[in-house]
Design a protein around this motif. Structure first.
Motif, PDB file in Angstrom:
ATOM      1  N   VAL A 134     -16.111  -6.291   6.091  1.00  0.00           N
ATOM      2  CA  VAL A 134     -15.400  -6.475   4.821  1.00  0.00           C
ATOM      3  C   VAL A 134     -14.247  -5.488   4.713  1.00  0.00           C
ATOM      4  O   VAL A 134     -13.123  -5.849   4.320  1.00  0.00           O
ATOM      5  N   ALA A 135     -14.506  -4.214   5.074  1.00  0.00           N
ATOM      6  CA  ALA A 135     -13.465  -3.196   5.000  1.00  0.00           C
ATOM      7  C   ALA A 135     -12.294  -3.524   5.917  1.00  0.00           C
ATOM      8  O   ALA A 135     -11.128  -3.317   5.561  1.00  0.00           O
ATOM      9  N   LEU A 136     -12.611  -4.074   7.098  1.00  0.00           N
ATOM     10  CA  LEU A 136     -11.565  -4.399   8.068  1.00  0.00           C
ATOM     11  C   LEU A 136     -10.683  -5.529   7.584  1.00  0.00           C
ATOM     12  O   LEU A 136      -9.451  -5.415   7.576  1.00  0.00           O
ATOM     13  N   TYR A 137     -11.295  -6.616   7.139  1.00  0.00           N
ATOM     14  CA  TYR A 137     -10.515  -7.799   6.773  1.00  0.00           C
ATOM     15  C   TYR A 137      -9.877  -7.666   5.388  1.00  0.00           C
ATOM     16  O   TYR A 137      -8.680  -7.932   5.225  1.00  0.00           O
ATOM     17  N   ILE A 138     -10.678  -7.281   4.396  1.00  0.00           N
ATOM     18  CA  ILE A 138     -10.123  -7.142   3.047  1.00  0.00           C
ATOM     19  C   ILE A 138      -9.131  -5.981   3.005  1.00  0.00           C
ATOM     20  O   ILE A 138      -8.008  -6.111   2.487  1.00  0.00           O
ATOM     21  N   GLY A 139      -9.546  -4.843   3.560  1.00  0.00           N
ATOM     22  CA  GLY A 139      -8.658  -3.685   3.589  1.00  0.00           C
ATOM     23  C   GLY A 139      -7.418  -3.954   4.418  1.00  0.00           C
ATOM     24  O   GLY A 139      -6.315  -3.522   4.064  1.00  0.00           O
ATOM     25  N   GLY A 140      -7.606  -4.676   5.524  1.00  0.00           N
ATOM     26  CA  GLY A 140      -6.475  -4.999   6.385  1.00  0.00           C
ATOM     27  C   GLY A 140      -5.460  -5.889   5.692  1.00  0.00           C
ATOM     28  O   GLY A 140      -4.248  -5.676   5.795  1.00  0.00           O
ATOM     29  N   ILE A 141      -5.933  -6.888   4.973  1.00  0.00           N
ATOM     30  CA  ILE A 141      -5.038  -7.822   4.281  1.00  0.00           C
ATOM     31  C   ILE A 141      -4.205  -7.100   3.226  1.00  0.00           C
ATOM     32  O   ILE A 141      -2.972  -7.197   3.194  1.00  0.00           O
ATOM     33  N   PHE A 142      -4.878  -6.333   2.365  1.00  0.00           N
ATOM     34  CA  PHE A 142      -4.152  -5.629   1.308  1.00  0.00           C
ATOM     35  C   PHE A 142      -3.323  -4.479   1.878  1.00  0.00           C
ATOM     36  O   PHE A 142      -2.289  -4.112   1.311  1.00  0.00           O
ATOM     37  N   GLY A 143      -3.774  -3.917   3.007  1.00  0.00           N
ATOM     38  CA  GLY A 143      -2.990  -2.879   3.662  1.00  0.00           C
ATOM     39  C   GLY A 143      -1.676  -3.426   4.191  1.00  0.00           C
ATOM     40  O   GLY A 143      -0.623  -2.785   4.062  1.00  0.00           O
ATOM     41  N   VAL A 144      -1.724  -4.617   4.773  1.00  0.00           N
ATOM     42  CA  VAL A 144      -0.511  -5.263   5.286  1.00  0.00           C
ATOM     43  C   VAL A 144       0.445  -5.586   4.132  1.00  0.00           C
ATOM     44  O   VAL A 144       1.664  -5.396   4.250  1.00  0.00           O
ATOM     45  N   ILE A 145      -0.111  -6.065   3.019  1.00  0.00           N
ATOM     46  CA  ILE A 145       0.719  -6.372   1.844  1.00  0.00           C
ATOM     47  C   ILE A 145       1.396  -5.103   1.327  1.00  0.00           C
ATOM     48  O   ILE A 145       2.600  -5.095   1.024  1.00  0.00           O
ATOM     49  N   THR A 146       0.629  -4.004   1.242  1.00  0.00           N
ATOM     50  CA  THR A 146       1.184  -2.737   0.781  1.00  0.00           C
ATOM     51  C   THR A 146       2.270  -2.242   1.722  1.00  0.00           C
ATOM     52  O   THR A 146       3.343  -1.790   1.290  1.00  0.00           O
ATOM     53  N   PHE A 147       1.987  -2.327   3.016  1.00  0.00           N
ATOM     54  CA  PHE A 147       2.955  -1.859   4.017  1.00  0.00           C
ATOM     55  C   PHE A 147       4.233  -2.686   3.969  1.00  0.00           C
ATOM     56  O   PHE A 147       5.343  -2.127   4.058  1.00  0.00           O
ATOM     57  N   ALA A 148       4.097  -3.996   3.807  1.00  0.00           N
ATOM     58  CA  ALA A 148       5.275  -4.866   3.736  1.00  0.00           C
ATOM     59  C   ALA A 148       6.137  -4.498   2.536  1.00  0.00           C
ATOM     60  O   ALA A 148       7.368  -4.411   2.636  1.00  0.00           O
ATOM     61  N   GLY A 149       5.495  -4.282   1.388  1.00  0.00           N
ATOM     62  CA  GLY A 149       6.237  -3.904   0.196  1.00  0.00           C
ATOM     63  C   GLY A 149       6.933  -2.567   0.356  1.00  0.00           C
ATOM     64  O   GLY A 149       8.113  -2.420   0.004  1.00  0.00           O
ATOM     65  N   LYS A 174      18.591  -6.161  -7.177  1.00  0.00           N
ATOM     66  CA  LYS A 174      17.344  -6.535  -7.834  1.00  0.00           C
ATOM     67  C   LYS A 174      16.358  -7.288  -6.943  1.00  0.00           C
ATOM     68  O   LYS A 174      15.156  -7.106  -7.063  1.00  0.00           O
ATOM     69  N   LYS A 175      16.867  -8.151  -6.060  1.00  0.00           N
ATOM     70  CA  LYS A 175      15.988  -9.063  -5.334  1.00  0.00           C
ATOM     71  C   LYS A 175      14.993  -8.328  -4.451  1.00  0.00           C
ATOM     72  O   LYS A 175      13.773  -8.526  -4.554  1.00  0.00           O
ATOM     73  N   ARG A 176      15.490  -7.449  -3.570  1.00  0.00           N
ATOM     74  CA  ARG A 176      14.596  -6.722  -2.676  1.00  0.00           C
ATOM     75  C   ARG A 176      13.723  -5.731  -3.445  1.00  0.00           C
ATOM     76  O   ARG A 176      12.568  -5.499  -3.063  1.00  0.00           O
ATOM     77  N   LEU A 177      14.266  -5.161  -4.516  1.00  0.00           N
ATOM     78  CA  LEU A 177      13.472  -4.268  -5.350  1.00  0.00           C
ATOM     79  C   LEU A 177      12.294  -5.005  -5.967  1.00  0.00           C
ATOM     80  O   LEU A 177      11.165  -4.511  -5.966  1.00  0.00           O
ATOM     81  N   MET A 178      12.532  -6.202  -6.470  1.00  0.00           N
ATOM     82  CA  MET A 178      11.482  -6.984  -7.110  1.00  0.00           C
ATOM     83  C   MET A 178      10.410  -7.389  -6.097  1.00  0.00           C
ATOM     84  O   MET A 178       9.208  -7.232  -6.342  1.00  0.00           O
ATOM     85  N   ILE A 179      10.837  -7.904  -4.939  1.00  0.00           N
ATOM     86  CA  ILE A 179       9.881  -8.359  -3.919  1.00  0.00           C
ATOM     87  C   ILE A 179       9.074  -7.183  -3.382  1.00  0.00           C
ATOM     88  O   ILE A 179       7.839  -7.237  -3.286  1.00  0.00           O
ATOM     89  N   GLY A 180       9.774  -6.105  -3.006  1.00  0.00           N
ATOM     90  CA  GLY A 180       9.089  -4.941  -2.458  1.00  0.00           C
ATOM     91  C   GLY A 180       8.132  -4.305  -3.446  1.00  0.00           C
ATOM     92  O   GLY A 180       6.996  -3.973  -3.103  1.00  0.00           O
ATOM     93  N   SER A 181       8.576  -4.152  -4.679  1.00  0.00           N
ATOM     94  CA  SER A 181       7.738  -3.544  -5.709  1.00  0.00           C
ATOM     95  C   SER A 181       6.520  -4.402  -6.012  1.00  0.00           C
ATOM     96  O   SER A 181       5.405  -3.894  -6.181  1.00  0.00           O
ATOM     97  N   PHE A 185       4.073  -4.157  -3.044  1.00  0.00           N
ATOM     98  CA  PHE A 185       3.474  -2.821  -2.998  1.00  0.00           C
ATOM     99  C   PHE A 185       2.386  -2.667  -4.051  1.00  0.00           C
ATOM    100  O   PHE A 185       1.289  -2.191  -3.754  1.00  0.00           O
ATOM    101  N   HIS A 186       2.667  -3.082  -5.278  1.00  0.00           N
ATOM    102  CA  HIS A 186       1.697  -2.899  -6.356  1.00  0.00           C
ATOM    103  C   HIS A 186       0.509  -3.847  -6.230  1.00  0.00           C
ATOM    104  O   HIS A 186      -0.613  -3.491  -6.612  1.00  0.00           O
ATOM    105  N   ILE A 187       0.730  -5.044  -5.684  1.00  0.00           N
ATOM    106  CA  ILE A 187      -0.386  -5.968  -5.451  1.00  0.00           C
ATOM    107  C   ILE A 187      -1.347  -5.379  -4.418  1.00  0.00           C
ATOM    108  O   ILE A 187      -2.568  -5.490  -4.542  1.00  0.00           O
ATOM    109  N   GLY A 188      -0.781  -4.753  -3.407  1.00  0.00           N
ATOM    110  CA  GLY A 188      -1.606  -4.228  -2.327  1.00  0.00           C
ATOM    111  C   GLY A 188      -2.218  -2.875  -2.605  1.00  0.00           C
ATOM    112  O   GLY A 188      -3.367  -2.619  -2.238  1.00  0.00           O
TER     113      GLY A 188
END
Length: 232
Positions: A90-105, A45-52, A55-58
């Motif tokens: 804006v696309a670089l920084y905002i997109g980059g931040i959420f892109g990193v979050i998505t990729f991490a998940g 459950k733990k990694r599933l919860m964190i990853g999911s 991923f969904h936040i990003g």
């Protein structure tokens, strides 16, 4: 333009959409019992919860960013006083931040599926392919945003990719618009259409399974009758 370019930027996008639509119709009619995703939550459950969660936040802001960048013409943003430099910053920084979050998940979810033997045994070949392909697509998007845009700052996807993409909707895509597009962007686009073609035949179909009739479903009542449990 050669035949490969015509196939990649004119035929393949439409072919992917047709397979996406027809594949969903076919599977819904003949394979409804498998229209779901096998849950592995009871295993780990733990990694599933964190990853999911990551991923969904990003992914939601990333999707909106793609829709805005591809469908809103450059002239419209300029008409609202948004300069080219401001837009890309804006696309670089905002997109980059959420892109990193998505990729991490997605990295956590993919590593979980591939490295945990019990979950890997529960997974089908299509499950593994989808996870790997989604991770690759997100990685190429991140690479294009953070690396390619830095190495080739003169490239503006709104003057090539966006125009080509919008022309798909009016059935007049110009493959020549993609000629000067950096390879990383091309790979990101092709792999994106590929996931659409594979979608109906994988676990991804479960995203459409929203239980809309759940709220008005009749209650299931349990009561004892002569020492046996009976439900209605």
């Amino acid at each position: 333009m050669n035949l490969l370019d015509q196939f990649l930027w004119v035929i393949f996008p439409y072919l992917s959409v047709v397979v996406f639509v027809v594949g969903h119709i076919f599977r819904y009619r003949y394979d409804q019992f498998n229209w779901t995703a096998k849950s592995s939550e009871f295993i780990e459950k733990k990694r599933l919860m964190i990853g999911s969660l990551l991923f969904h936040i990003g992914i939601i802001p990333v999707i909106f960013g793609h829709v805005g960048g591809l469908l809103i013409p450059k002239s419209w943003t300029e008409a609202f006083g948004i300069s080219n430099h401001m837009y890309h910053t804006v696309a670089l920084y905002i997109g980059g931040i959420f892109g990193v979050i998505t990729f991490a998940g997605m990295l956590i979810l993919t590593a979980r599926r591939f490295t945990m033997s019990t979950i890997r045994k529960l997974s089908s070949a299509s499950d593994l392919i989808v996870n790997a392909l989604l991770l690759f697509i997100i990685f190429m998007g991140m690479y294009s945003t953070l690396v390619t845009n830095h190495v080739q700052p003169e490239f503006d996807y709104r003057e090539s990719i966006s125009i080509w993409f919008r022309d798909l909707f009016v059935f007049s895509p110009d493959a020549s618009l993609m000629a000067a597009v950096p390879v990383s962007f091309k790979i990101h686009m092709i792999s994106g259409f590929l996931i659409f073609a594979l979608w109906p035949f994988t676990r991804l179909v479960h995203v459409w399974s929203v239980p809309l009739n759940y709220a008005r479903r009749s209650y299931i009542l349990y009561r004892k009758n002569r020492g046996q449990s009976v439900h209605h």
